[in-house]
Structure formats: structure tokens, C-alpha cells
Design a protein around this motif. Structure first.
Motif, PDB file in Angstrom:
ATOM      1  N   VAL A 148       0.843  -1.206   0.000  1.00 50.64           N
ATOM      2  CA  VAL A 148       0.000   0.000   0.000  1.00 50.64           C
ATOM      3  C   VAL A 148       0.873   1.249   0.000  1.00 50.64           C
ATOM      4  O   VAL A 148       0.630   2.204  -0.760  1.00 50.64           O
ATOM      5  N   TYR A 149       1.884   1.250   0.843  1.00 50.62           N
ATOM      6  CA  TYR A 149       2.787   2.397   0.961  1.00 50.62           C
ATOM      7  C   TYR A 149       3.499   2.670  -0.366  1.00 50.62           C
ATOM      8  O   TYR A 149       3.580   3.810  -0.836  1.00 50.62           O
ATOM      9  N   THR A 150       3.984   1.612  -1.008  1.00 51.73           N
ATOM     10  CA  THR A 150       4.690   1.751  -2.279  1.00 51.73           C
ATOM     11  C   THR A 150       3.748   2.176  -3.399  1.00 51.73           C
ATOM     12  O   THR A 150       4.107   2.991  -4.253  1.00 51.73           O
ATOM     13  N   LEU A 151       2.539   1.632  -3.401  1.00 56.81           N
ATOM     14  CA  LEU A 151       1.570   1.971  -4.443  1.00 56.81           C
ATOM     15  C   LEU A 151       1.254   3.458  -4.433  1.00 56.81           C
ATOM     16  O   LEU A 151       1.224   4.103  -5.487  1.00 56.81           O
ATOM     17  N   LEU A 318       3.578   3.000 -14.260  1.00 57.83           N
ATOM     18  CA  LEU A 318       4.312   2.617 -13.055  1.00 57.83           C
ATOM     19  C   LEU A 318       3.344   2.407 -11.897  1.00 57.83           C
ATOM     20  O   LEU A 318       3.467   1.426 -11.144  1.00 57.83           O
ATOM     21  N   ALA A 319       2.381   3.307 -11.749  1.00 63.15           N
ATOM     22  CA  ALA A 319       1.406   3.166 -10.671  1.00 63.15           C
ATOM     23  C   ALA A 319       0.574   1.896 -10.847  1.00 63.15           C
ATOM     24  O   ALA A 319       0.294   1.186  -9.875  1.00 63.15           O
ATOM     25  N   LEU A 320       0.198   1.587 -12.072  1.00 63.79           N
ATOM     26  CA  LEU A 320      -0.626   0.406 -12.323  1.00 63.79           C
ATOM     27  C   LEU A 320       0.139  -0.898 -12.106  1.00 63.79           C
ATOM     28  O   LEU A 320      -0.442  -1.914 -11.698  1.00 63.79           O
ATOM     29  N   SER A 321       1.432  -0.876 -12.370  1.00 66.71           N
ATOM     30  CA  SER A 321       2.227  -2.104 -12.268  1.00 66.71           C
ATOM     31  C   SER A 321       2.833  -2.322 -10.892  1.00 66.71           C
ATOM     32  O   SER A 321       3.356  -3.410 -10.608  1.00 66.71           O
ATOM     33  N   ALA A 322       2.771  -1.322 -10.014  1.00 67.39           N
ATOM     34  CA  ALA A 322       3.431  -1.418  -8.709  1.00 67.39           C
ATOM     35  C   ALA A 322       3.042  -2.649  -7.902  1.00 67.39           C
ATOM     36  O   ALA A 322       3.914  -3.288  -7.283  1.00 67.39           O
ATOM     37  N   PRO A 323       1.761  -3.056  -7.854  1.00 65.34           N
ATOM     38  CA  PRO A 323       1.422  -4.235  -7.025  1.00 65.34           C
ATOM     39  C   PRO A 323       2.103  -5.524  -7.450  1.00 65.34           C
ATOM     40  O   PRO A 323       2.239  -6.453  -6.645  1.00 65.34           O
TER      41      PRO A 323
END
Length: 469
Positions: A148-151, A318-323
Motif C-alpha cells: 500500500v505504501y509503495t503503491l 508505473l502506478a498500475l504495475s506497482a502491485p
């Protein structure tokens, strides 16, 4: 009201860990959007305050210099004050600096407020991950919290672009003011959720006082020299003097306060390579966004909102692939992803060399943005993994601070140099519709050169014989 003494439970764990995560993640998002909101708003701010680009760029680089120039010392400040007190003071300072920046008209006050915001962001960044590690037990709970923090951190740039486009359309001052109430809200929530902990004096106060200003002053002088050199001439006493003095101060820092950093980089080659690679990726990216923002607004006559939407392809993937980033790193290997992630942006920068004032978005801008975006998708998480690979647990916090310092300072220095080159090549304080066809080329060559450095370092980090690493 006098607070009750902290118990062992208060010190070790938050009573409401998910509430704490919400506060820390909101703070991470706020820090991550600070550069994006200013890059899109920069042409409007420069025009309204009659600022030449070489001065306006300090609003971007000033935050990064304050952030990157303070990360190495944040842990010592936290040790002296305690995590809770340091975090609350930093959030209060961030809110106050946001209000000052939003109301100020003098460039000195604006830049000073941005530097202070960067310093405060460095303190909250120093404590955020440490508090998550303490609040959540190792295993699935901590992994979810870190995801969550990284996303939210990865989403920050995209959110910043959209907010800047919307707010600048009303008034550029809102791009600087809006973090103030958000930070105050997070501060109030933090008073409830951030656990109390005692200070941990290390006896390093005098050491900190001597080394922190030396490092920050050296970085600021280097930025001044880089933005002034192309305009004044590299032999100009002010430009050359700033570069020489800035370099001398950083060398002095090596002996005054950096004695622990150099051995860490020498002992852990992957950390040094990750710091250079991430710095090159971030610096070239910020430099490119500055060129494209000025191209789309000052030269092509676009709106701030239109510019923000046009730049989204560089950050949304990048935001979409973070998980799923961690899973991909484990399957393919960090070193391979870093190398591929450095090659694609470099290809994009080489394509961008054909950019001229008449260039359209679909043919000249979008292909470069997509290649840079794919580079971030592949290498963002992998670079973080490489930065702590093989580093003992006791030294990982210092390794992360060193890595993030390289990211922020390379971004600030690249933006400064790119701004100076744009002004010198264009023959005017700010790029305009009259910009000549060759006006972008020196800046784009520097951006490509920074990207090439990252690619070469990534190649050097590949394991021999095709082994996975």
C-alpha cells in the motif's frame, strides 16, 4: 494536557497500525507529487512573476536539494528527537512552508520555502518505513502494508500532474498552497496514530551540525554553477567559482561527515550501481519533463491541464504495475530488469533528439514518454532491491538514505543544467514560440548522456554467464 509516559507497547507498536499506515501512505503520496505539481505549473509561475527560467527552475530543484541534502542526516535527527516528535515537527514545518510558498511573490522566499519542504519531507521519509516495520509483524501483514505504501508513492507523480493541471488553471498559487491543509490533516491524524517513543541520543549532535550544512551548501552551489554556466559562460567567476567551491565542500564532507558513506558504497557494489542507475533514471526523466512542459506550453501554446494529461503516459503505467513489481523482480532478476529498464529510456531520449518547435505530440513526444515509462515499470522496484542486496540489516536504513540522496540530487542537478542550456540555446530567458530549431538539442543531448551513464552502469551490474541476480 500532559501526555502519560510511553509504555513499552507505545514504543514498540502502534495501537492502530492500519490508521498509522493511512497517515504514512498519505504523507508518502504528498511527498511524491511535489515535483510533478511544480514542473507543470512552472511556465505559468515564471510568466506571472516575470522570472527567467534559470530562477524559476529553483522551485523544482530547491525541493529536491532540501530532500536529498538532508536524507543522510535524517536518522540522526530522529535519534535525537524520537520518531514521533521528529515526524510531527516535520509535518508542521511542511504545512507552514507550503503556506509561505503559496503566498510569497519574492523568488528568495519561494525557493527557501521549497528547500524547507524538502528538508521536512526527508525527515518523514526517514521515519515512515521504520514505523511500518515496527507496527506490522514480519510476514503477510507487513508485505501488504508495504505494498500500500509503495503503491501510493508510485501514484504520486500521476496525481501531482493532474492536480497541477487543474489547480494551475485556477491559480498557480493553489499548486503551492493545497499541501498545507492536507499536511495539517495528516498532522492531526498522526497525533493519534504515531506511537510515542523515547529519544535515542547518540552523542552525534556536533557531528551533525558540522556535516549537514557542508553537504547541502555544496549541492546548492553545484546546482547554481550548472544553471549559470551555460548562460554566463563556464569561465565566468560566479559560475566557475560556484562549481569549484561546491565540489570542495562535498570533498570536505567526505572527511567531516561522510566517512561512513564511502566505505558502505565500496563494500556493496550493487548499492553504488543502484544509486548511480536510479539517479540517472530520475535525473534524465525530470530533465525531459522540463523540456516537454516548456515545449507543450511556452512554445506550442498548450494549457497546464492539457500538458498534465499529455505527460500522464510517462507515469501512470508505473502506478498500475506497482502491485506486481516484486513478483516480476523475483522471477526475472533485479540486475536484468535494471539493465533493460535503463535501455528503453535511453532509446526514448535518442528519439527525442529530433524534437523541434514544430514537433507534434503523437509523433515526437508520446513515443519517448512510453519508452521512459516502460523503463520505470521494469527497473523501479528492481533498483530498490539492488540498493539493499547483500547489505546487513543494521546498515539498510543508511543504504536506503544513500540511494535516495543520489536520486534526489541527480534530479536537482540535471534540472538545473537543462534549464541553463535551454536559456542559452534559445537566446531568451524562457523558451517561446520563436525558439530556433536547434534550441532543444543541447539540453536533450545532456538528458541522453545522463541516461547513457545509467545504462552503462546497469550493464556493468549484470551477472557473468547469464546468471540471474
Amino acid at each position: 494536557m500532559t501526555a502519560a509516559p510511553a509504555s513499552a507497547t507505545d514504543t514498540d507498536q502502534a495501537r492502530h497500525p492500519w490508521g498509522l499506515l493511512l497517515v504514512l501512505s498519505g504523507n508518502m503520496l504528498l511527498d511524491a507529487l511535489e515535483v510533478a505539481v511544480l514542473i507543470v505549473a512552472l511556465p505559468t509561475i515564471a510568466a506571472d512573476l516575470a522570472l527567467p527560467l534559470v530562477q524559476a527552475q529553483w522551485l523544482v530543484s530547491g525541493f529536491a536539494l532540501g530532500f536529498g541534502g538532508s536524507l543522510l542526516f535524517g536518522r540522526r535527527i530522529v535519534d535525537l528527537l524520537g520518531r514521533r516528535r521528529a515526524y510531527l515537527l516535520a509535518m508542521a514545518g511542511f504545512a507552514l512552508a507550503s503556506a509561505v510558498a503559496g503566498l510569497a511573490s519574492a523568488v528568495v522566499a519561494l525557493v527557501a520555502a521549497r528547500l524547507v519542504k524538502g528538508f521536512c519531507a526527508a525527515l518523514t521519509a526517514t521515519t515512515g518505513l521504520a514505523m511500518i516495520s515496527t507496527a506490522f509483524p514480519a510476514g503477510r501483514a507487513r508485505d501488504r502494508a508495504l505494498s500500500v505504501y509503495t503503491l501510493l508513492g508510485a501514484s504520486g507523480f500521476s496525481v501531482g500532474l493532474v492536480l497541477s493541471g487543474l489547480l494551475t488553471s485556477v491559480s498557480w498559487r493553489w499548486t503551492l498552497l493545497f499541501p498545507a491543509p492536507v499536511a495539517l490533516g495528516l498532522l492531526l491524524a498522526a497525533r493519534r496514530h504515531v506511537p510515542r517513543d523515547p529519544p535515542r541520543p547518540t552523542g552525534g549532535g556536533a557531528h551533525l551540525a558540522a556535516s549537514a550544512p557542508v553537504f547541502l551548501a555544496g549541492a546548492v552551489l553545484l546546482a547554481y554553477g550548472l544553471v549559470s554556466g551555460p548562460v554566463r559562460g563556464w569561465t565566468d567567476p560566479w559560475a566557475a567559482g560556484a562549481l569549484l567551491l561546491g565540489g570542495a565542500l562535498l570533498i570536505l564532507f567526505r572527511y567531516v561527515g561522510g566517512a561512513t558513506v564511502a566505505p558502505l558504497l565500496r563494500a556493496h557494489r550493487s548499492l553504488a550501481q543502484a544509486a548511480i542507475g536510479a539517479g540517472a533514471l530520475n535525473g534524465s526523466y525530470w530533465g525531459l519533463l522540463l523540456v516537454l512542459t516548456l515545449h507543450l506550453q511556452a512554445v506550442r501554446g498548450g494549457t497546464p491541464l492539457g500538458t498534465a494529461v499529455a505527460l500522464l503516459p510517462a507515469s501512470v503505467p508505473l502506478a498500475l504495475s506497482a502491485p506486481w513489481a516484486g513478483r516480476v523482480v523475483r522471477r526475472i532478476g533485479a540486475a536484468r530488469l535494471v539493465a533493460l529498464g535503463a535501455a528503453l529510456p535511453l532509446l526514448g531520449y535518442l528519439l527525442a533528439l529530433r524534437l523541434d518547435p514544430a514537433s507534434g505530440y503523437l509523433t515526437a513526444v508520446l513515443p519517448t514518454l512510453l519508452l521512459v515509462s516502460l523503463g520505470f515499470v521494469l527497473s523501479f522496484a528492481a533498483l530498490h532491491v539492488r540498493a539493499t542486496e547483500g547489505v546487513p540489516v543494521a546498515l539498510r536504513e543508511r543504504a536506503t538514505a544513500t540511494y535516495q540522496t543520489a536520486v534526489q540530487l541527480t534530479g536537482a542537478l540535471t534540472v538545473a543544467l537543462v534549464a541553463g542550456l535551454l536559456v542559452a540555446a534559445g537566446g531568451a530567458p524562457t523558451p517561446s514560440p520563436a525558439l530556433t530549431a536547434g534550441g532543444y538539442q543541447p539540453a536533450l543531448l545532456v538528458i541522453a548522456a545522463v541516461g547513457a551513464i545509467g545504462f552503462l552502469v546497469a550493464l556493468a551490474g549484470l551477472p557473468p554467464g547469464g546468471r540471474r541476480a
